[in-house]
Design an enzyme around this catalytic site. Structure first.
Site, PDB file in Angstrom:
ATOM      1  N   GLY A   1     126.959 108.779 -19.787  1.00 25.56           N
ATOM      2  CA  GLY A   1     126.648 110.056 -19.161  1.00 25.56           C
ATOM      3  C   GLY A   1     126.902 111.197 -20.125  1.00 25.56           C
ATOM      4  O   GLY A   1     126.829 111.014 -21.339  1.00 25.56           O
ATOM      5  N   SER A   2     127.220 112.339 -19.583  1.00 22.09           N
ATOM      6  CA  SER A   2     127.346 113.519 -20.433  1.00 22.09           C
ATOM      7  C   SER A   2     128.681 113.529 -21.177  1.00 22.09           C
ATOM      8  O   SER A   2     129.659 112.916 -20.745  1.00 22.09           O
ATOM      9  CB  SER A   2     127.238 114.786 -19.586  1.00 22.09           C
ATOM     10  OG  SER A   2     128.403 114.924 -18.800  1.00 22.09           O
ATOM     11  N   THR A   3     128.697 114.241 -22.306  1.00 22.94           N
ATOM     12  CA  THR A   3     129.929 114.373 -23.077  1.00 22.94           C
ATOM     13  C   THR A   3     131.004 115.073 -22.252  1.00 22.94           C
ATOM     14  O   THR A   3     132.178 114.724 -22.307  1.00 22.94           O
ATOM     15  CB  THR A   3     129.645 115.142 -24.378  1.00 22.94           C
ATOM     16  OG1 THR A   3     128.787 114.334 -25.190  1.00 22.94           O
ATOM     17  CG2 THR A   3     130.917 115.430 -25.150  1.00 22.94           C
TER      18      THR A   3
ATOM     19  N   GLY B   1     132.426 112.616 -19.940  1.00 28.34           N
ATOM     20  CA  GLY B   1     133.124 111.631 -20.770  1.00 28.34           C
ATOM     21  C   GLY B   1     134.506 112.107 -21.168  1.00 28.34           C
ATOM     22  O   GLY B   1     135.480 111.345 -21.149  1.00 28.34           O
TER      23      GLY B   1
ATOM     24  N   GLU C   1     129.499 106.168 -23.563  1.00 31.57           N
ATOM     25  CA  GLU C   1     128.218 106.427 -24.233  1.00 31.57           C
ATOM     26  C   GLU C   1     127.787 107.796 -23.751  1.00 31.57           C
ATOM     27  O   GLU C   1     127.402 107.957 -22.595  1.00 31.57           O
ATOM     28  CB  GLU C   1     127.172 105.373 -23.849  1.00 31.57           C
ATOM     29  CG  GLU C   1     127.488 103.964 -24.312  1.00 31.57           C
ATOM     30  CD  GLU C   1     127.433 103.798 -25.814  1.00 31.57           C
ATOM     31  OE1 GLU C   1     126.878 104.690 -26.495  1.00 31.57           O
ATOM     32  OE2 GLU C   1     127.957 102.791 -26.309  1.00 31.57           O
TER      33      GLU C   1
ATOM     34  N   CYS D   1     119.566 110.108 -23.970  1.00 32.32           N
ATOM     35  CA  CYS D   1     120.713 110.670 -24.702  1.00 32.32           C
ATOM     36  C   CYS D   1     120.451 110.674 -26.204  1.00 32.32           C
ATOM     37  O   CYS D   1     120.967 111.510 -26.926  1.00 32.32           O
ATOM     38  CB  CYS D   1     121.977 109.907 -24.372  1.00 32.32           C
ATOM     39  SG  CYS D   1     121.783 108.133 -24.474  1.00 32.32           S
TER      40      CYS D   1
END
Lengths: 506, 289
Positions: free
Chosen positions: A263-265, A268, A285, A319
Site C-alpha cells: 500500500g502507500s508509504t 506503511g 511493499e 506502485c
C-alpha cells in the site's frame, strides 16, 4: 530547465491528434471501434458477502456491512462485511489452530499439492475472475484477463513447487514457518496481490488472515470459495473484509507473527511504527515514483510504447508506474510529439469493453485525489496536456495526462499520484539523468531505454531501485523478486527471495 | 635514576579517513580494571555523527564501485595489519581485565573473522543472487546491492572482536558505516581505526565514534541519509528497542538486530550477516533478435 524546453514550444501549434509527419498511426477519425463488451451473464455477484473464517462464511460480529461501488457506473455492486476485533480474534484463532494442528503437521509435498490445486482452480475460472476484477476495480478487461488473473495463477503454481524444496532456498540454514501471517493488500491488483501474499505464506507452512482493500474485496471472497473447492484444511486461509480500522486491528493483533502489507508509504510507516519493539516480522511493499529514462540512442518508437505502458497501465494505479519521464535533450521534441500522438489513440471507457485501454479510476476518493494533483500541477506552473478522447459521463474516468515544464521540486514530480499522470523532464548527461532519477525518497522501480548494453548495466546499477526494466517496463513474473529500496518498502516478493520473509532460519 | 615518563595517547575519533577530536570538545573518562583513569575518550555529539554521515555518503559509491576482488583484498589487508599489531591489542585488552589467553583469543578470532568475510567478498553474490526463469521473453536476474550507509552500535562487550564482527559483513557488501564504539571500552576501537587507516580502506568507508549510546541513539536512528541501523545487544531494554524501531520509521530505515551472545562462537559469523545489509535488485531485459 526552462531554457532547455523552450525548443519544444512549436509543438503547441500543432493539433492534438496523430498528425506528425513521422507518425505511422494516422487514424484521423476514420477508424471507429465497435463496442466489444465482455459478456457477464455467467458470473454471479451476490448481494452480500460474509467473512471467511475457519473454512466457513460467517456474519460479522457487529453485523455491519459496507457497499462496494462499480467505479465505471457508480452503482452499488454488492456489500461486504466489516470485520471488527471479535472477528479478527476469531480469524486469528482459526489460523493458529490450523497452523498448529494441521498445516504444520502436513508433509511439505502434500502442502504443495493444495497450492497446486488453487493454481489450477484459478486457471479454470479465469474468465470469471477477470470479469469480477474489472467490475469491482474498474480495470480494463484486457488487463485483468491477460495480466492479473494468469499471473495470480502462476504465482500459486510457482510457490506450490517450493513447498518441499525449502532446504535449497537457504544455504546452510533450515527454514521454519513463522506461524500466522496477517496480510493487507491494496486495491490496484486485488487477486494478484492476494496471490503474491498467500502463495509464499502457504508454501513455507504458514497460515493466513488476509484483508483485501475495501473497494475491491470481491475476488478475494471468490478465492475463499476456491479454498473450499480445493479442500484446503479449514482455517489455513481466512479472508476478512473491512477498511483501515480492520487493517489496524490485524497489525496490532498479538496472535499474529508476521505482517505483510502492500500500500502507500504513509500507511506503511504507520504499520512499521505500530510494530516497533515487537518480534513480529514484516514486509512492506510501498509507493513509488518510478523514473523512466530515455537516452538518445534508444529505439524511440518502442520507448514511446514503453512510456505509455509504464504510466497508463491499470490507469496508472501501479506502485511501480513510470510516472517520471526523463528524456535526453536531443530527442525530447520527437519523444513529446510521438507520445502525444500515441496518447491520442488511447481509448478511455468501459472497463468491460475489450477495446478499452484505460478503465475507471478505482474510487471516487482516488478520482478526487488525482484531480487535486492535476490542479496542483497547473498551479505549480507546469504545462498540462490531456488527450482529447471521449470519456463516459458516468463513473470515475480520467484522461491520460502529460505534464511538461516541471521541476524537481514540483509536488507532481516528488509525490506519488497513482493515476494516469506523467511528468516529463529532460537531461543532458547520463550522470544528470541518474541524479534526477534518484532524487526522491522512493526506490521501487524504473526504466532505462538505450540501444547500448553497457549503458544499461551502468545506469541500471546506479539507479537506487529494486527493479530495473531495461528496454521494457511493467513486467512481472512469479519467479522474479520485486520490492523497493529506500522508502518504497522492505523485503521482496516473488522468486526465492520472496520466501525469506515467511521463515525463520535456524 | 628517575623513571622515564611515558607518553600518553590521545584517543580521537575516526571520520572520513582522518582522526579529528570531537567537535563538541567534550570527553569522558575511561578506566582500567583497577578503576584507574586510562584515557579521555571523545564524547561525540550529534554534529560528529552528521559529519561522519557526510563522509560515509561521499565514500559509499566509490567503495561499491571497487571490484569484489579488491574489497576482499582490502579486508584481508586489515587482517594483515591487525596481525602485526597483535601485541598492542592484547596489551590494551589486558588493561581492561582480560587475561593474556583471553586477550590473545579475542585478537586471533578478530583476525580470523576478517579473513572469513574477506573470502565472502566475491562469493555471496553468487550464492544469494539468482537468474529468474520468467515466462516471457526476457532475461531476468536479481543481485544483492548494498543498502548504503549503516549506523552501527558495536557490542558493549568484546571491544575488538565485537567491533570487527559487525563492521566486516557491512563493508564487505559495499556499504559504508558509522560505528559507535563500546561505551565502556572504546580504546580498542580507536586503535583499530589506526589499523584501518593503514589498510587501504578508503577514508569514510568506516567511521568510528566514541561516546554515550543513550545520547547518540536518537540521532543514529533518525538521520534521514542513513539507510540502516544495526545492533546486536541481546539484553537491550524493551523501551530502547521500541525507540529504535519507532525512530527508524521516519525514512524506513532498516533495523537489523542480531542478538549475539557469544562472539567467539562459530555461528556469530555468517553470510546472512552480509545479506542483511543488501537490497535485492532485479533487472529485466528483452530477449530476441
Amino acid at each position: 530547465m526552462s531554457e532547455d524546453q523552450q525548443t519544444a514550444d512549436p509543438i503547441e501549434e500543432k493539433p492534438f491528434k496523430p498528425s506528425s509527419p513521422s507518425s505511422k498511426l494516422n487514424f484521423d477519425g476514420f477508424w471507429e471501434y465497435d463496442d466489444a463488451p465482455q459478456g457477464t451473464d455467467h458470473v454471479e455477484v451476490k448481494e452480500q458477502y460474509n467473512l471467511f473464517i475457519g473454512g466457513e462464511f460467517v456474519a460479522p460480529a457487529k453485523g455491519r456491512y459496507f457497499d462496494s461501488i462499480n467505479p465505471a457506473t457508480e452503482e452499488v455492486l454488492c456489500s461486504f462485511a466489516e470485520a471488527t476485533q471479535q472477528d479478527i480474534d476469531k480469524a486469528v484463532e482459526a489460523a493458529r489452530n490450523a497452523f498448529e494442528n494441521e498445516w504444520s503437521e502436513l508433509e511439505a509435498k502434500e502442502r504443495g499439492k493444495y497450492i497446486f490445486r488453487l493454481a489450477r482452480l484459478i486457471q479454470e475460472r479465469g474468465r470469471e475472475f477477470a470479469i469480477l476484477e474489472s467490475l469491482d476495480g474498474g480495470k480494463p478487461i484486457r488487463e485483468s484477463r491477460d495480466v492479473d488473473i494468469p499471473l495470480a495463477a502462476a504465482h500459486f503454481f510457482y510457490y506450490a513447487g517450493w513447498a518441499d524444496k525449502l532446504e535449497y532456498a537457504f544455504p546452510g540454514k533450515k527454514a521454519e514457518p513463522l506461524g500466522v501471517a496477517g496480510q493487507i493488500i491494496p486495491w490496484n491488483f486485488p487477486l494478484l496481490m492476494l496471490a503474491w501474499k498467500i502463495a509464499p505464506a502457504l508454501a513455507t507452512g504458514n497460515t493466513v488472515v488476509l484483508k483485501p482493500a475495501e473497494t475491491t474485496s470481491l475476488t478475494a471472497l471468490k478465492f475463499a470459495e476456491l479454498c473450499r473447492d480445493a479442500g484446503l484444511p479449514d482455517g489455513v486461509v481466512n479472508i476478512v473484509t473491512g477498511a483501515g480500522q480492520t487493517g489496524s486491528t490485524i497489525v496490532n493483533h498479538k496472535g499474529i507473527d508476521k505482517i505483510a502489507f502492500t500500500g502507500s508509504t504513509k500507511v506503511g510507516k504507520i504499520i512499521k511504527e505500530s510494530l516497533a519493539g515487537t518480534d513480529k516480522k514484516y514486509t512492506l511493499e510501498l509507493g513509488g515514483k518510478g523514473p523512466n529514462i530515455i537516452f538518445e540512442d534508444a529505439p524511440i518508437d518502442q520507448a514511446v510504447e514503453g512510456i505509455i505502458n509504464a504510466i497508463f497501465f491499470n490507469q496508472g494505479h501501479v506502485c511501480c508506474a513510470g510516472s517520471r519521464l526523463f528524456v535526453q535533450e536531443g530527442i525530447a521534441d520527437e519523444v513529446v510529439q510521438k507520445l502525444r500522438d500515441r496518447m491520442e489513440t488511447l481509448i478511455v471507457g468501459d472497463p468491460l469493453d475489450k477495446n478499452t485501454d484505460i478503465g475507471a479510476i478505482n474510487s471516487e476518493q482516488q478520482y478526487n485525489k488525482i484531480n487535486e494533483y492535476l490542479e496542483l500541477g497547473v498551479n505549480e506552473g507546469a504545462d498540462m496536456y490531456q488527450s482529447s478522447c471521449q470519456i463516459p459521463e458516468e463513473g470515475y474516468f480520467c484522461r491520460p495526462t502529460l505534464f511538461t515544464k516541471v521541476a524537481q521540486s514540483h509536488r507532481i514530480v516528488q509525490e506519488e499520484i497513482f493515476g494516469p499522470v506523467l511528468t516529463l523532464q529532460t537531461f543532458r548527461t547520463a550522470k544528470e539523468g541518474i541524479e534526477k532519477a534518484n532524487n526522491t525518497p522512493y526506490g521501487l522501480a524504473g526504466g532505462v531505454w538505450t540501444d547500448k548494453g553497457s549503458k544499461i548495466f551502468k545506469v541500471g546499477s546506479k539507479i537506487r531501485n529494486g527493479v530495473v526494466w531495461s528496454n521494457t517496463y511493467n513486467q512481472f513474473d512469479p519467479t522474479s523478486p520485486f520490492g523497493g529500496f529506500k522508502e518504497s518498502g522492505e523485503g521482496r516478493e516473488g522468486g526465492l527471495h520472496g520466501l525469506y520473509p515467511y521463515v525463520k532460519l535456524v | 635514576m628517575s623513571d622515564r615518563i611515558e607518553v600518553l595517547k590521545t584517543y580521537k575519533t575516526y571520520v572520513g579517513g582522518n582522526f579529528p577530536r570531537t567537535e563538541s570538545g567534550r570527553y569522558y573518562k575511561v578506566y582500567d580494571k583497577d578503576e584507574n583513569v586510562l584515557a579521555n575518550a571523545c564524547q561525540c555529539s550529534r554534529k560528529d555523527l552528521r559529519d561522519a554521515v557526510v563522509a560515509a555518503r561521499d565514500a559509499q559509491d566509490g567503495w561499491n564501485d571497487r571490484t569484489a576482488y579488491n574489497r576482499g583484498q582490502i579486508l584481508y589487508r586489515i587482517a594483515e595489519m591487525l596481525e602485526t599489531r597483535k601485541a598492542q591489542f592484547i596489551d590494551e585488552l589486558e588493561t581492561i581485565g582480560y587475561s593474556n589467553d583471553e586477550a590473545k583469543e579475542e585478537v586471533n578470532t578478530s583476525i580470523d573473522r576478517l579473513i572469513y568475510y574477506a573470502g565472502w567478498s566475491d562469493k555471496y553474490q553468487q550464492v544469494f543472487g539468482s537468474i529468474n526463469p520468467v515466462a516471457s521473453s526476457h532475461f531476468n536476474f536479481s543481485l544483492p546491492e548494498p543498502m548504503g550507509i549503516v549506523n552501527i552500535w558495536a557490542p558493549e562487550e568484546r571491544p575488538l572482536l565485537g567491533l570487527v564482527s559487525v563492521m566486516a559483513p557491512v563493508i564487505v557488501g559495499g556499504n559504508s558505516c558509522i560505528i559507535l564504539a563500546s561505551e565502556k571500552y572504546p580504546l580498542s576501537a580507536v586503535s583499530f581505526a589506526e589499523v584501518l587507516n593503514s589498510s587501504d580502506v578508503p577514508g569514510g568507508v568506516v567511521n568510528i565514534l566514541t561516546g554515550y549510546r543513550e545520547e547518540l541513539l536518537e540521532h543514529m536512528t533518525t538521520h534521514m541519509d542513513v539507510n540502516a541501523f544495526f545492533y546486536t545487544d541481546p539484553d537491550i531494554s524493551q523501551e530502547a528497542r521500541k525507540q529504535i524501531d519507532e525512530n527508524a520509521t521516519l525514512n524506513l530505515k532498516r533495523v537489523i538486530r542480531k542478538p549475539v551472545e557469544d562472539w567467539l562462537a562459530e555461528d556469530s559469523q555468517s553470510p546472512y550477516f552480509i545479506t542483511d545489509f543488501q537490497e535485492i535488485k532485479t533487472t529485466w531485459h528483452p530477449v530476441g533478435l
